[in-house]
Motif scaffolding. Structure first.
Motif, PDB file in Angstrom:
ATOM      1  N   GLY A 261       0.821  -1.197   0.000  1.00 36.95           N
ATOM      2  CA  GLY A 261       0.000   0.000   0.000  1.00 36.95           C
ATOM      3  C   GLY A 261       0.855   1.248   0.000  1.00 36.95           C
ATOM      4  O   GLY A 261       2.079   1.188  -0.123  1.00 36.95           O
ATOM      5  N   THR A 262       0.224   2.398   0.121  1.00 42.22           N
ATOM      6  CA  THR A 262       0.954   3.663   0.100  1.00 42.22           C
ATOM      7  C   THR A 262       1.793   3.816   1.364  1.00 42.22           C
ATOM      8  O   THR A 262       1.246   3.867   2.471  1.00 42.22           O
ATOM      9  N   PRO A 263       3.123   3.881   1.231  1.00 40.84           N
ATOM     10  CA  PRO A 263       3.968   3.996   2.423  1.00 40.84           C
ATOM     11  C   PRO A 263       3.890   5.392   3.036  1.00 40.84           C
ATOM     12  O   PRO A 263       3.723   6.394   2.334  1.00 40.84           O
ATOM     13  N   LYS A 264       3.998   5.460   4.332  1.00 38.86           N
ATOM     14  CA  LYS A 264       3.977   6.714   5.059  1.00 38.86           C
ATOM     15  C   LYS A 264       5.402   7.197   5.313  1.00 38.86           C
ATOM     16  O   LYS A 264       6.339   6.396   5.444  1.00 38.86           O
ATOM     17  N   VAL A 265       5.549   8.496   5.416  1.00 41.36           N
ATOM     18  CA  VAL A 265       6.866   9.060   5.652  1.00 41.36           C
ATOM     19  C   VAL A 265       7.447   8.554   6.962  1.00 41.36           C
ATOM     20  O   VAL A 265       8.670   8.368   7.089  1.00 41.36           O
ATOM     21  N   GLU A 266       6.593   8.299   7.956  1.00 41.26           N
ATOM     22  CA  GLU A 266       7.078   7.807   9.247  1.00 41.26           C
ATOM     23  C   GLU A 266       7.764   6.449   9.107  1.00 41.26           C
ATOM     24  O   GLU A 266       8.816   6.194   9.715  1.00 41.26           O
ATOM     25  N   ALA A 267       7.169   5.559   8.280  1.00 43.23           N
ATOM     26  CA  ALA A 267       7.745   4.226   8.093  1.00 43.23           C
ATOM     27  C   ALA A 267       9.069   4.305   7.338  1.00 43.23           C
ATOM     28  O   ALA A 267      10.041   3.606   7.678  1.00 43.23           O
ATOM     29  N   ILE A 268       9.129   5.143   6.305  1.00 46.71           N
ATOM     30  CA  ILE A 268      10.366   5.278   5.530  1.00 46.71           C
ATOM     31  C   ILE A 268      11.462   5.901   6.394  1.00 46.71           C
ATOM     32  O   ILE A 268      12.626   5.494   6.325  1.00 46.71           O
ATOM     33  N   ALA A 269      11.094   6.865   7.212  1.00 52.49           N
ATOM     34  CA  ALA A 269      12.083   7.476   8.104  1.00 52.49           C
ATOM     35  C   ALA A 269      12.667   6.434   9.053  1.00 52.49           C
ATOM     36  O   ALA A 269      13.879   6.406   9.297  1.00 52.49           O
ATOM     37  N   ARG A 270      11.803   5.582   9.615  1.00 57.25           N
ATOM     38  CA  ARG A 270      12.308   4.513  10.498  1.00 57.25           C
ATOM     39  C   ARG A 270      13.270   3.613   9.751  1.00 57.25           C
ATOM     40  O   ARG A 270      14.315   3.210  10.292  1.00 57.25           O
ATOM     41  N   ASP A 271      12.935   3.259   8.502  1.00 56.85           N
ATOM     42  CA  ASP A 271      13.822   2.400   7.710  1.00 56.85           C
ATOM     43  C   ASP A 271      15.188   3.038   7.509  1.00 56.85           C
ATOM     44  O   ASP A 271      16.202   2.334   7.401  1.00 56.85           O
ATOM     45  N   LEU A 272      15.212   4.366   7.432  1.00 56.91           N
ATOM     46  CA  LEU A 272      16.467   5.085   7.192  1.00 56.91           C
ATOM     47  C   LEU A 272      17.148   5.507   8.482  1.00 56.91           C
ATOM     48  O   LEU A 272      18.174   6.197   8.456  1.00 56.91           O
ATOM     49  N   GLY A 273      16.568   5.115   9.621  1.00 53.55           N
ATOM     50  CA  GLY A 273      17.188   5.408  10.901  1.00 53.55           C
ATOM     51  C   GLY A 273      17.090   6.854  11.321  1.00 53.55           C
ATOM     52  O   GLY A 273      17.996   7.378  11.997  1.00 53.55           O
ATOM     53  N   THR A 274      16.003   7.517  10.941  1.00 52.62           N
ATOM     54  CA  THR A 274      15.829   8.907  11.315  1.00 52.62           C
ATOM     55  C   THR A 274      14.373   9.145  11.690  1.00 52.62           C
ATOM     56  O   THR A 274      13.568   8.200  11.716  1.00 52.62           O
ATOM     57  N   SER A 275      14.012  10.391  11.978  1.00 58.00           N
ATOM     58  CA  SER A 275      12.624  10.723  12.298  1.00 58.00           C
ATOM     59  C   SER A 275      11.932  11.295  11.079  1.00 58.00           C
ATOM     60  O   SER A 275      12.582  11.796  10.149  1.00 58.00           O
ATOM     61  N   ALA A 276      10.608  11.242  11.088  1.00 54.71           N
ATOM     62  CA  ALA A 276       9.838  11.801   9.969  1.00 54.71           C
ATOM     63  C   ALA A 276      10.104  13.300   9.838  1.00 54.71           C
ATOM     64  O   ALA A 276      10.213  13.823   8.719  1.00 54.71           O
ATOM     65  N   ARG A 277      10.212  13.972  10.959  1.00 56.26           N
ATOM     66  CA  ARG A 277      10.466  15.419  10.925  1.00 56.26           C
ATOM     67  C   ARG A 277      11.818  15.729  10.284  1.00 56.26           C
ATOM     68  O   ARG A 277      11.929  16.635   9.442  1.00 56.26           O
ATOM     69  N   THR A 278      12.854  14.970  10.673  1.00 54.92           N
ATOM     70  CA  THR A 278      14.183  15.211  10.107  1.00 54.92           C
ATOM     71  C   THR A 278      14.216  14.881   8.617  1.00 54.92           C
ATOM     72  O   THR A 278      14.795  15.631   7.813  1.00 54.92           O
ATOM     73  N   LEU A 279      13.606  13.768   8.240  1.00 48.88           N
ATOM     74  CA  LEU A 279      13.581  13.390   6.833  1.00 48.88           C
ATOM     75  C   LEU A 279      12.852  14.441   6.002  1.00 48.88           C
ATOM     76  O   LEU A 279      13.316  14.833   4.920  1.00 48.88           O
ATOM     77  N   THR A 280      11.723  14.906   6.488  1.00 50.12           N
ATOM     78  CA  THR A 280      10.960  15.930   5.776  1.00 50.12           C
ATOM     79  C   THR A 280      11.778  17.204   5.603  1.00 50.12           C
ATOM     80  O   THR A 280      11.795  17.819   4.532  1.00 50.12           O
ATOM     81  N   ARG A 281      12.497  17.587   6.669  1.00 44.00           N
ATOM     82  CA  ARG A 281      13.315  18.802   6.596  1.00 44.00           C
ATOM     83  C   ARG A 281      14.467  18.643   5.611  1.00 44.00           C
ATOM     84  O   ARG A 281      14.750  19.557   4.823  1.00 44.00           O
ATOM     85  N   ARG A 282      15.115  17.477   5.633  1.00 47.26           N
ATOM     86  CA  ARG A 282      16.251  17.268   4.729  1.00 47.26           C
ATOM     87  C   ARG A 282      15.809  17.215   3.271  1.00 47.26           C
ATOM     88  O   ARG A 282      16.506  17.705   2.384  1.00 47.26           O
ATOM     89  N   LEU A 283      14.657  16.639   3.010  1.00 48.38           N
ATOM     90  CA  LEU A 283      14.126  16.659   1.647  1.00 48.38           C
ATOM     91  C   LEU A 283      13.776  18.084   1.227  1.00 48.38           C
ATOM     92  O   LEU A 283      14.022  18.492   0.086  1.00 48.38           O
ATOM     93  N   ALA A 284      13.195  18.848   2.159  1.00 49.60           N
ATOM     94  CA  ALA A 284      12.854  20.237   1.857  1.00 49.60           C
ATOM     95  C   ALA A 284      14.099  21.047   1.517  1.00 49.60           C
ATOM     96  O   ALA A 284      14.062  21.945   0.657  1.00 49.60           O
ATOM     97  N   ASP A 285      15.219  20.721   2.164  1.00 48.78           N
ATOM     98  CA  ASP A 285      16.479  21.404   1.853  1.00 48.78           C
ATOM     99  C   ASP A 285      16.903  21.162   0.410  1.00 48.78           C
ATOM    100  O   ASP A 285      17.634  21.969  -0.180  1.00 48.78           O
ATOM    101  N   LEU A 286      16.460  20.021  -0.142  1.00 51.38           N
ATOM    102  CA  LEU A 286      16.756  19.694  -1.546  1.00 51.38           C
ATOM    103  C   LEU A 286      15.702  20.244  -2.494  1.00 51.38           C
ATOM    104  O   LEU A 286      15.800  20.054  -3.704  1.00 51.38           O
ATOM    105  N   GLY A 287      14.684  20.882  -1.948  1.00 54.63           N
ATOM    106  CA  GLY A 287      13.637  21.457  -2.780  1.00 54.63           C
ATOM    107  C   GLY A 287      12.570  20.471  -3.199  1.00 54.63           C
ATOM    108  O   GLY A 287      11.865  20.690  -4.193  1.00 54.63           O
ATOM    109  N   ILE A 288      12.428  19.370  -2.452  1.00 54.18           N
ATOM    110  CA  ILE A 288      11.438  18.356  -2.788  1.00 54.18           C
ATOM    111  C   ILE A 288      10.716  17.921  -1.524  1.00 54.18           C
ATOM    112  O   ILE A 288      11.167  18.208  -0.415  1.00 54.18           O
ATOM    113  N   SER A 289       9.595  17.231  -1.700  1.00 57.42           N
ATOM    114  CA  SER A 289       8.840  16.703  -0.576  1.00 57.42           C
ATOM    115  C   SER A 289       8.746  15.188  -0.692  1.00 57.42           C
ATOM    116  O   SER A 289       8.973  14.617  -1.765  1.00 57.42           O
ATOM    117  N   PHE A 290       8.391  14.545   0.410  1.00 57.28           N
ATOM    118  CA  PHE A 290       8.232  13.096   0.383  1.00 57.28           C
ATOM    119  C   PHE A 290       7.153  12.694  -0.612  1.00 57.28           C
ATOM    120  O   PHE A 290       7.329  11.725  -1.364  1.00 57.28           O
TER     121      PHE A 290
END
Length: 353
Positions: A261-290
């Motif tokens: 099904g549609t993966p959530k940012v929280e699950a992907i962040a856990r897979d990458l060993g980070t938090s959803a908030r941090t992942l969202t911020r780092r993607l935003a720094d690249l000019g993109i969103s989850f």
């Protein structure tokens, strides 16, 4: 219309990892054997034909994957990587093959593949399994896993060949899985592996039973092993770091979750060993969103699945993580202005030109 894969909107990509060009040369030779000039196909994939005559030239992994896809289409061989892995001279892999062969046990050989494999292919992070038996897991670094099929099948098939050669036994894995999807059974590959392969899985994995772990290698050579390891330390007095953009890591984490099904940012962040908030911020720094990464990945996969022609529209809907056909139709219309069925017809017309 949705931007095409490879367009300038793909932000956050870093320098592509490279590999020894053995697989590229094998595919080029197969094209030549069938009377097809490989050079225009290499140029189409962004590769220089000069590498065919230069054994020391490395190839960008992403471009090698593109060339393999082109070659497979030209040859009409949907199992190109698997077929090439069965027939080439394993010695062409060079250092990695020889140091694996010099090990004393099967577990040690795979440990050497984990340690030294990055020098053969910087995109493949190889991990020796830690279970009771012996296993090998692949993960992709710096290259989008969803682009590939033939290289992954080549690598796992080659590893199985090596294990059988080194031990002098017709080893049968206890399990084999690959992240990319193949609808239905792949009888030819399963006969070779000796078991049913799990496609669309969460891991690229080859695993053997517990009693194979300490199997002695008929090719083992302690003195050769020490010589090769010493030469390698002198030639490469550094450790190859993990290349790869954040965006690529996010895509590679999303892909195996789509079938659920549609993966959530929280699950992907856990897979990458980070938090959803941090992942969202780092993607935003690249000019993109989850959501943008997820949406474009789905588009690229949709084009790939529909172009392959082996999946029905309903299967494509499921593979993309949609649980309602109407959601898939709306996405296709947003991406292309067409329904999935109409888009597939357009792809077929384009291929026939």
């Amino acid at each position: 219309m949705f931007p095409s894969p490879g367009s300038s909107t793909e932000r956050g990509r870093e320098q592509a990892p490279t590999a020894v060009a053995v697989l590229t040369r094998l595919a080029a030779a197969q094209l030549s054997a069938q009377g097809i000039d490989p050079e225009p196909r290499m140029i189409e994939a962004g590769l220089s034909p000069s590498l065919l005559d230069n054994p020391d030239e490395r190839v960008p992994v992403r471009r090698q994957i593109a060339f393999l896809n082109i070659a497979a289409d030209e040859l009409g061989d949907d199992l190109l990587g698997f077929h090439l892995a069965q027939s080439f001279d394993l010695r062409a892999l060079g250092f990695v093959h020889y140091i694996m062969a010099s090990a004393e046990t099967l577990a040690e050989a795979l440990a050497y593949q984990e340690l030294y494999g990055v020098f053969a292919n910087e995109a493949l992070k190889i991990r020796e399994g830690s279970g009771e038996g012996v296993s090998l897991e692949l993960s992709y670094v710096g290259v989008e896993r969803h682009l590939d099929r033939h290289q992954a099948e080549f690598w796992l098939t080659t590893t199985l060949r090596q294990c059988r050669l080194f031990t002098g036994r017709e080893l049968v894995p206890t399990s084999a899985s690959m992240v990319h999807s193949r609808p239905g059974r792949v009888a030819e590959m399963e006969r070779y592996f000796g078991l049913q392969i799990d496609f669309g899985a969460e891991l690229d994995l080859l695993a053997f039973a517990r009693d194979t772990k300490e199997l002695p290698l008929t090719t083992g050579d302690h003195f050769l092993k020490e010589l090769l390891a010493g030469l390698h330390r002198k030639a490469f007095p550094y450790s190859a770091g993990e290349a790869g953009s954040l965006r690529t890591r996010v895509e590679n984490a999303i892909m195996p979750r789509l079938r659920h099904g549609t993966p959530k940012v929280e699950a992907i962040a856990r897979d990458l060993g980070t938090s959803a908030r941090t992942l969202t911020r780092r993607l935003a720094d690249l000019g993109i969103s989850f959501s943008e990464v997820l949406d474009e990945l789905r588009y690229q996969l949709a084009v790939q699945y529909l172009r392959d022609g082996t999946s029905t529209v309903s299967q494509v809907t499921w593979l993309l993580g949609y649980r309602e056909p109407s959601a898939s139709v709306r996405a296709f219309k947003r991406w292309t202005g067409k329904t999935p069925t109409a888009f597939r017809r357009e792809l077929k017309r384009g291929a026939g030109r």
